[in-house]
Enzyme design. Structure first.
Site, short mmCIF file in Angstrom:
data_model
loop_
_atom_site.label_atom_id
_atom_site.label_comp_id
_atom_site.label_asym_id
_atom_site.label_seq_id
_atom_site.Cartn_x
_atom_site.Cartn_y
_atom_site.Cartn_z
N GLY A 123 2.53 38.40 -19.27
CA GLY A 123 1.79 37.86 -20.41
C GLY A 123 1.24 36.49 -20.04
NE ARG A 176 -16.75 30.14 -3.40
CZ ARG A 176 -17.49 30.10 -4.52
NH1 ARG A 176 -17.46 31.11 -5.37
NH2 ARG A 176 -18.25 29.07 -4.78
CG ASP A 215 -1.51 33.86 -16.28
OD1 ASP A 215 -2.52 33.58 -16.96
OD2 ASP A 215 -1.02 35.00 -16.24
#
Length: 302
Positions: free
Chosen positions: A39, A224, A250
């Site tokens: 999540g 990148r 995340d």
């Protein structure tokens, strides 16, 4: 270090590795399966906590084994839960397909109890939000909850971060509540209509986001690095061979938020976010792949 308040979703990740995605109606044999915590909001909370921040996670869970997994994950990472457990529904789950050769992924989220988070819940959590220094949210829970959370955080003087994932159309006025918006290339195109395939495209997209009211856009660019408005490309930090890219965004957001809470400049926080993500992709899983502050410092020093 300052405190980070995160509104988001916990889901149990069910991750399947195979050579390719099956076609509709087709069954193929996979190479492996793993069950673990995930999540976006929960992953970001774990990442920020492992980076040393004082983190509070606002969400809803069911009362089931996946909820037990969430609470145990946060306890291990040092995340403080501000959680309502809801009867007669389930804790969220995610199907994750991972392409064996590249580590790239495709994901389906079923947020379960977290889909019930409302604007009224944000009002009820006003004291918790106002006690923070950085507020982070995404778009896996209902939009009205994210919008209200950003309003309350802005009123309380917190730095506000929106990770606009999964990509969605934002209601009028929401983006102007954000000190930082952290889309990837796809999400940046969804928000601005500008396809991001180069640094120059990222610059144009970030300028469009500023015109929409964002304080400082940061467009994450995978291997990148990230394009920070007003600064330019913050290059990725190579920590080794890529095992799995799930959760990299995340990791960036959690590391970035923790660094901001610690007083880092946006450029330094973005560098720390890139290093956090760089380590995370060398490991399988999402929350379990998040590095510690000492690991990130060592990588940057190297």
């Amino acid at each position: 270090m300052g405190s980070v308040v995160i509104l988001g979703v916990f889901v149990a990740d069910t991750a399947y590795r195979a050579e390719r995605m099956p076609r509709m109606g087709e069954t193929i044999l996979g190479n492996s399966f793993a069950l673990g915590p995930g999540g976006k909001g929960s992953n970001q909370a774990v990442a920020a906590a492992r980076m040393g921040a004082d983190v509070t996670m606002i969400t809803k869970l069911g009362r089931d084994n996946f909820a037990d997994m969430a609470l145990a994950t946060w306890a291990e990472a040092g995340v403080t839960p501000h959680v309502e457990q809801v009867e007669d529904t389930y804790t969220g789950a995610a199907y994750i397909f991972i392409e064996e050769a590249s580590g790239d992924n495709a994901i389906i989220i079923a947020p379960g109890a977290a889909a019930l988070i409302s604007a009224a819940d944000m009002d009820a959590a006003r004291e918790v939000i106002s006690a923070g220094s950085v507020f982070v949210t995404q778009l896996e829970q209902p939009m009205e909850a994210a919008f209200r959370g950003l309003q309350i955080a802005r009123e309380a003087g917190l730095a506000t971060i929106l990770n606009p994932a999964p990509a969605a159309e934002l209601p009028d006025g929401m983006i102007a509540l954000c000190d930082y918006v952290t889309p990837n290339e796809t999400e940046a195109e969804e928000l601005t209509g500008i396809a991001v395939t180069s640094d120059e495209d990222a610059k144009r997209a970030s300028e469009a986001l500023v015109a929409m009211g964002v304080g400082t856009p940061i467009i994450t660019l995978g291997a990148r690095g990230a394009y920070l408005h007003g600064h330019g490309l913050v290059p990725a930090v190579d920590a080794g061979p890529v095992v799995e890219t799930t959760g990299a965004g995340d990791a960036f957001n959690g590391g970035f938020a923790a660094a901001l809470a610690d007083g880092s400049s946006p450029a330094e926080a973005a560098r720390i976010g890139c290093a956090t993500a760089g380590i995370s992709v060398t490991r399988p899983g999402t929350a379990p792949s998040m590095p510690t502050l000492s690991e990130v410092r060592a990588l940057i020093a190297r």
